[in-house]
Design a protein around this motif. Structure first.
Motif, PDB file in Angstrom:
ATOM      1  N   THR A   1      -9.328   2.926  -3.851  1.00  0.00           N
ATOM      2  CA  THR A   1      -9.273   4.143  -4.674  1.00  0.00           C
ATOM      3  C   THR A   1      -8.400   3.878  -5.895  1.00  0.00           C
ATOM      4  N   LYS A   2      -7.999   2.610  -6.038  1.00  0.00           N
ATOM      5  CA  LYS A   2      -7.069   2.264  -7.122  1.00  0.00           C
ATOM      6  C   LYS A   2      -7.809   1.613  -8.287  1.00  0.00           C
TER       7      LYS A   2
ATOM      8  N   GLU B   1       2.243   1.739  -3.398  1.00  0.00           N
ATOM      9  CA  GLU B   1       1.214   2.189  -4.348  1.00  0.00           C
ATOM     10  C   GLU B   1       0.801   3.643  -4.100  1.00  0.00           C
ATOM     11  N   ALA B   2       1.148   4.165  -2.921  1.00  0.00           N
ATOM     12  CA  ALA B   2       0.822   5.573  -2.634  1.00  0.00           C
ATOM     13  C   ALA B   2       1.956   6.512  -3.054  1.00  0.00           C
TER      14      ALA B   2
ATOM     15  N   ASN C   1       0.837  -1.203   0.000  1.00  0.00           N
ATOM     16  CA  ASN C   1       0.000   0.000   0.000  1.00  0.00           C
ATOM     17  C   ASN C   1       0.871   1.252   0.000  1.00  0.00           C
TER      18      ASN C   1
ATOM     19  N   GLY D   1      -9.291  -3.828  -2.814  1.00  0.00           N
ATOM     20  CA  GLY D   1      -9.937  -3.224  -1.650  1.00  0.00           C
ATOM     21  C   GLY D   1     -10.169  -4.182  -0.506  1.00  0.00           C
ATOM     22  N   ILE D   2      -9.342  -5.223  -0.438  1.00  0.00           N
ATOM     23  CA  ILE D   2      -9.588  -6.224   0.601  1.00  0.00           C
ATOM     24  C   ILE D   2      -8.394  -6.334   1.556  1.00  0.00           C
TER      25      ILE D   2
ATOM     26  N   MET E   1      -4.025  10.243   2.832  1.00  0.00           N
ATOM     27  CA  MET E   1      -5.448   9.922   2.647  1.00  0.00           C
ATOM     28  C   MET E   1      -6.328  11.056   3.154  1.00  0.00           C
TER      29      MET E   1
ATOM     30  N   THR F   1       1.577   8.669   4.984  1.00  0.00           N
ATOM     31  CA  THR F   1       0.750   7.871   5.896  1.00  0.00           C
ATOM     32  C   THR F   1       1.651   7.073   6.825  1.00  0.00           C
TER      33      THR F   1
ATOM     34  N   LEU G   1      -6.590  -4.220   3.523  1.00  0.00           N
ATOM     35  CA  LEU G   1      -6.594  -3.669   4.884  1.00  0.00           C
ATOM     36  C   LEU G   1      -7.611  -4.356   5.783  1.00  0.00           C
ATOM     37  N   GLY G   2      -8.720  -4.771   5.199  1.00  0.00           N
ATOM     38  CA  GLY G   2      -9.716  -5.510   5.988  1.00  0.00           C
ATOM     39  C   GLY G   2      -9.087  -6.780   6.542  1.00  0.00           C
TER      40      GLY G   2
ATOM     41  N   SER H   1       0.938   9.781  -1.085  1.00  0.00           N
ATOM     42  CA  SER H   1      -0.165  10.724  -1.324  1.00  0.00           C
ATOM     43  C   SER H   1      -0.965  11.059  -0.068  1.00  0.00           C
TER      44      SER H   1
HETATM   45  N1  LIG Z   1      -0.208   3.949   2.717  1.00  0.00           N
HETATM   46  C1  LIG Z   1      -1.313   4.425   2.136  1.00  0.00           C
HETATM   47  N2  LIG Z   1      -1.310   5.668   1.598  1.00  0.00           N
HETATM   48  C2  LIG Z   1      -2.423   6.164   0.994  1.00  0.00           C
HETATM   49  N3  LIG Z   1      -3.601   5.504   0.901  1.00  0.00           N
HETATM   50  C3  LIG Z   1      -3.666   4.268   1.440  1.00  0.00           C
HETATM   51  C4  LIG Z   1      -2.541   3.671   2.081  1.00  0.00           C
HETATM   52  N4  LIG Z   1      -2.924   2.458   2.528  1.00  0.00           N
HETATM   53  C5  LIG Z   1      -4.211   2.297   2.158  1.00  0.00           C
HETATM   54  N5  LIG Z   1      -4.671   3.373   1.503  1.00  0.00           N
HETATM   55  C6  LIG Z   1      -6.034   3.597   0.984  1.00  0.00           C
HETATM   56  O1  LIG Z   1      -6.884   2.569   1.481  1.00  0.00           O
HETATM   57  C7  LIG Z   1      -7.532   1.912   0.394  1.00  0.00           C
HETATM   58  C8  LIG Z   1      -7.775   0.462   0.765  1.00  0.00           C
HETATM   59  O2  LIG Z   1      -6.560  -0.256   0.870  1.00  0.00           O
HETATM   60  P1  LIG Z   1      -6.560  -1.818   0.699  1.00  0.00           P
HETATM   61  O3  LIG Z   1      -7.605  -2.411   1.567  1.00  0.00           O
HETATM   62  O4  LIG Z   1      -5.179  -2.320   0.869  1.00  0.00           O
HETATM   63  O5  LIG Z   1      -7.045  -2.047  -0.785  1.00  0.00           O
HETATM   64  P2  LIG Z   1      -6.299  -1.729  -2.151  1.00  0.00           P
HETATM   65  O6  LIG Z   1      -4.843  -1.537  -1.870  1.00  0.00           O
HETATM   66  O7  LIG Z   1      -6.566  -2.931  -2.985  1.00  0.00           O
HETATM   67  O8  LIG Z   1      -6.956  -0.511  -2.705  1.00  0.00           O
HETATM   68  C9  LIG Z   1      -6.609   2.115  -0.774  1.00  0.00           C
HETATM   69  O9  LIG Z   1      -7.278   2.021  -2.003  1.00  0.00           O
HETATM   70  C10 LIG Z   1      -6.069   3.499  -0.522  1.00  0.00           C
HETATM   71  O10 LIG Z   1      -6.973   4.492  -0.963  1.00  0.00           O
END
Ligand SMILES: Nc1ncnc2c1ncn2[C@@H]1O[C@H](COP(=O)(O)OP(=O)(O)O)[C@@H](O)[C@H]1O
Ligand SMILES: [Mg+2]
Length: 391
Positions: A344-345, A299-300, A296, A350-351, A329, A377, A353-354, A327
């Motif tokens: 948001t990607k 990807e940010a 994550n 979207g699974i 949040m 973050t 963090l859950g 970026s």
């Molecule tokens: N380190 C981070 N920096 C910015 N946004 C984050 C970060 N970690 C998580 N997010 C936000 O939380 C959302 C959910 O994360 P996650 O459950 O891992 O799903 P995914 O990575 O597939 O989108 C992400 O799409 C992003 O918007």
């Protein structure tokens, strides 16, 4: 006659350079049931107050060393005594003197020659007023603190409610995924089994054989995915072991770091605690969390950046944080980030963090986030520390 029904008695400092006045006032005040101590100059009054705090001060204006106004000014500048009411003793009927008395912080004045009942009345009224003021102040402080407590309880309640909703959602999501995985597994095994049977027959050669090989391989791959999904969906822990957190994190970082540097221009900085510690965890699950958080973070940070990994012990808890310079949040994303399928990607599931949340909760830990848009973050895992190594 003194007009108050309630008898108010106090400790009173009388300051006057005239002995006759001191004696007179002392007699009047003691008659009214007050305790009295005296000073015959401004400087002695300032000295006296250092060791005995009166309820009220009767202060003469015209004194040779420091005059009453100046004494009052100094009293009002001292936080320890500034709230003690000062009544000026004024020989002058001059309105200007009275005005000046109020300006320097006096609450009232009595003019000489004194009328005993008037002196007592004013003294009593101001002692009472001051006591009411102190009481009010205490009540306000108490009120503010109970208001604070109430606010804190509401915040706690909200967060435990949120956690409850969260775990409910995850539990039902887990069940759903487990059912789907199970249902898909059966036809998959049938496809794979039949493909393998075909492959055993002699007629299958060339192009057809290649295609069937692909079918078997892909079935195997799908089965692997289902197994991983099932492992997440049923957050029942596997084998709990004593794990060195630093080594465990490094094992994951080792897989990702090169690729992060070369492909994403992301550098990893480590601040590991020097205190030896262990955590009792299902290591593959916890490593899945590290992996998710690191991905994550990556990807940010589309234009590269830094991930700082920090571990530190706080009491009986180990904190592991992953701070990125990505970026960040918005409040809105922070609210929804743990929700199943929230992403948001463009290609996000979207699974992640859950699942991280469920795994860490399952280990009696906490997963917290702090974030600032455009800055980055910090994801922090808090886990109970296991046995402390004796080195
Ligand atoms: N380190 C981070 N920096 C910015 N946004 C984050 C970060 N970690 C998580 N997010 C936000 O939380 C959302 C959910 O994360 P996650 O459950 O891992 O799903 P995914 O990575 O597939 O989108 C992400 O799409 C992003 O918007
Ligand atoms: Mg993710």
């Amino acid at each position: 006659m003194v007009m108050t029904s309630e008898v108010i008695q106090g400790d009173i400092l009388v300051v006057d350079d005239s002995l006759a006045n001191l004696e007179l006032l002392m007699a009047v005040l003691m008659d009214g049931g007050h305790q009295v101590f005296t000073a015959n100059s401004g400087s002695r009054a300032l000295d006296a107050i250092k060791t005995r705090l009166p309820d009220l001060i009767l202060l003469d204006i015209g004194m040779p060393d420091i005059d009453g106004y100046e004494v009052c000014r100094r009293l009002k500048a001292d936080p320890a005594v500034k709230n003690i009411p000062v009544i000026f003793l004024s020989a002058f009927g001059d309105i200007k003197d009275k005005q000046k008395g109020f300006e320097v912080g006096g609450v009232d004045y009595v003019t000489k020659p004194f009328i005993p009942d008037e002196v007592l009345f004013r003294v009593q009224a101001h002692i009472k007023l001051n006591r009411m003021r102190v009481q009010l102040q205490q009540q306000t402080v108490e009120l503010m603190s109970s208001k604070g407590q109430l606010e804190r309880s509401i915040v706690e309640l909200k967060s435990s409610h949120k956690a409850l909703v969260q775990s409910e959602k995850l539990a039902s999501l887990g069940r759903l995924i487990a059912e789907i995985a199970h249902e898909v597994n059966n036809p998959l095994m049938i496809i794979s089994g039949n493909a393998q049977l075909c492959l055993m027959t002699e007629e299958v050669t060339g192009e057809v054989k290649n295609t069937l090989d692909i079918v078997v391989d892909e079935c195997k791959r799908a089965k692997g995915i289902l197994n991983r999904v099932l492992r997440f969906a049923r957050p029942s822990k596997g084998e709990i072991k004593q794990v060195n957190p630093q080594l465990s994190i490094e094992a994951v970082v080792g897989i990702l770091e090169k690729q992060f540097i070369l492909n994403n221009n992301i550098h990893i900085v480590r601040h590991y605690t020097s205190e030896p510690c262990f955590i009792n965890v299902d290591e593959p699950q916890v490593q899945e969390v590290f992996m998710n958080l690191l991905n994550n973070a990556k990807e940010a940070m589309l234009d590269g950046g830094t991930i700082t990994i920090t571990t530190f012990i706080e009491g009986k808890l180990l904190n592991i944080s992953f701070a990125d310079t990505g970026s960040g949040m918005t409040e809105d994303v922070m609210q929804k980030m743990f929700e199943p399928f929230f992403t948001t990607k463009e290609n996000g599931g979207g699974i992640g963090l859950g699942i991280c949340y469920a795994i860490i909760k399952d280990h009696n830990g906490e997963l917290k986030f702090e974030s600032a848009v455009g800055k980055g973050t910090v994801a922090t895992i808090v886990l109970p520390v296991g046995t402390i190594s004796n080195g």
